[in-house]
Design a protein around this motif. Sequence first.
Motif, PDB file in Angstrom:
ATOM      1  N   UNK A 196       0.822  -1.210   0.000  1.00 24.48           N
ATOM      2  CA  UNK A 196       0.000   0.000   0.000  1.00 24.48           C
ATOM      3  C   UNK A 196       0.857   1.262   0.000  1.00 24.48           C
ATOM      4  N   UNK A 197       1.979   1.220   0.721  1.00 17.12           N
ATOM      5  CA  UNK A 197       2.866   2.393   0.775  1.00 17.12           C
ATOM      6  C   UNK A 197       3.493   2.676  -0.581  1.00 17.12           C
ATOM      7  N   UNK A 198       3.955   1.638  -1.272  1.00 16.81           N
ATOM      8  CA  UNK A 198       4.582   1.829  -2.581  1.00 16.81           C
ATOM      9  C   UNK A 198       3.543   2.220  -3.621  1.00 16.81           C
ATOM     10  N   UNK A 199       2.366   1.625  -3.523  1.00 19.86           N
ATOM     11  CA  UNK A 199       1.302   1.866  -4.511  1.00 19.86           C
ATOM     12  C   UNK A 199       0.943   3.347  -4.616  1.00 19.86           C
ATOM     13  N   UNK A 200       1.064   4.079  -3.516  1.00 15.30           N
ATOM     14  CA  UNK A 200       0.687   5.492  -3.507  1.00 15.30           C
ATOM     15  C   UNK A 200       1.441   6.308  -4.544  1.00 15.30           C
ATOM     16  N   UNK A 201       2.695   5.907  -4.866  1.00 16.04           N
ATOM     17  CA  UNK A 201       3.529   6.710  -5.752  1.00 16.04           C
ATOM     18  C   UNK A 201       3.981   5.961  -7.011  1.00 16.04           C
ATOM     19  N   UNK A 202       3.566   4.719  -7.182  1.00 16.11           N
ATOM     20  CA  UNK A 202       3.971   3.950  -8.365  1.00 16.11           C
ATOM     21  C   UNK A 202       3.168   4.394  -9.587  1.00 16.11           C
ATOM     22  N   UNK A 203       3.854   4.533 -10.715  1.00 16.90           N
ATOM     23  CA  UNK A 203       3.142   4.909 -11.944  1.00 16.90           C
ATOM     24  C   UNK A 203       2.260   3.785 -12.452  1.00 16.90           C
TER      25      UNK A 203
END
Length: 260
Positions: A196-203
Amino acid sequence: MTPVLSARQERIVEILRTTPSITTVDLAQRLDVSGETVRRDLQAMADDGIVQKFHGGVSLHRDVQESPFLLRLRTNVGAKRRLAQLVSKLLPDGASIVLDNSSTACFVAEALAERRGLTVATPSLEVARTLARCGDRHTVMLPGGTLRSSDMTLASASALRFATQLHPDYMVVSVAALSARGGCLDFDPFEVEFKQAVCMHARTVIVVADASKFEAPGLITSLPWTDVQVLVTDCALPPDLAQACAGIRLEIAEATDVSY
């Protein structure tokens, strides 16, 4: 190279996970094959360190019992390699990528061996070790924190802080289950928070899951379908799941996509 289990050997593992030890006679009866066939399978599995034999019977090897992750690396290998090869084709050279700590991510890392110029962040030492075999082809980034020995994952508050700072071109993850109602499901709270943390900024978020994950058990929604751009799997989705995934790019790895 991770040993590849046949369908019958995978069934033997399933039986031994619910029956800690069993005689070869009983095992042959449950599989409806000859004793000679079972003994041949068990010998190969013993040579690979998956089972340990005793007089007249067999059990899972202690290392496999203590580390379910090792077992996941040795099961459903054909499907995972096909999925990994297809994922590799979707990732351009020079991209920044986050891989999770799943066994599927290890196969994706293996498939990326011939690519160049990737920057890969992961909480998994197993994934990092696989990429490190490529020499200086790629840049590999790991968080700090405490090592979880059961699956060689850096699972800690430091790893979660690391995840919030990442802005990758692609996040590539596997999950415990694909649910029409619940989205992508997992069991482990750290893995959920990391994704969830990575998903916030992944293209682009790529979820990789074989057909065994369709409506499989799961506890926590790690990613709702609205956060997923690409789903890579190995067969057509059942109707309810296909409806839930409407609008998501679907990539199917056919059995003929990879030769062995």
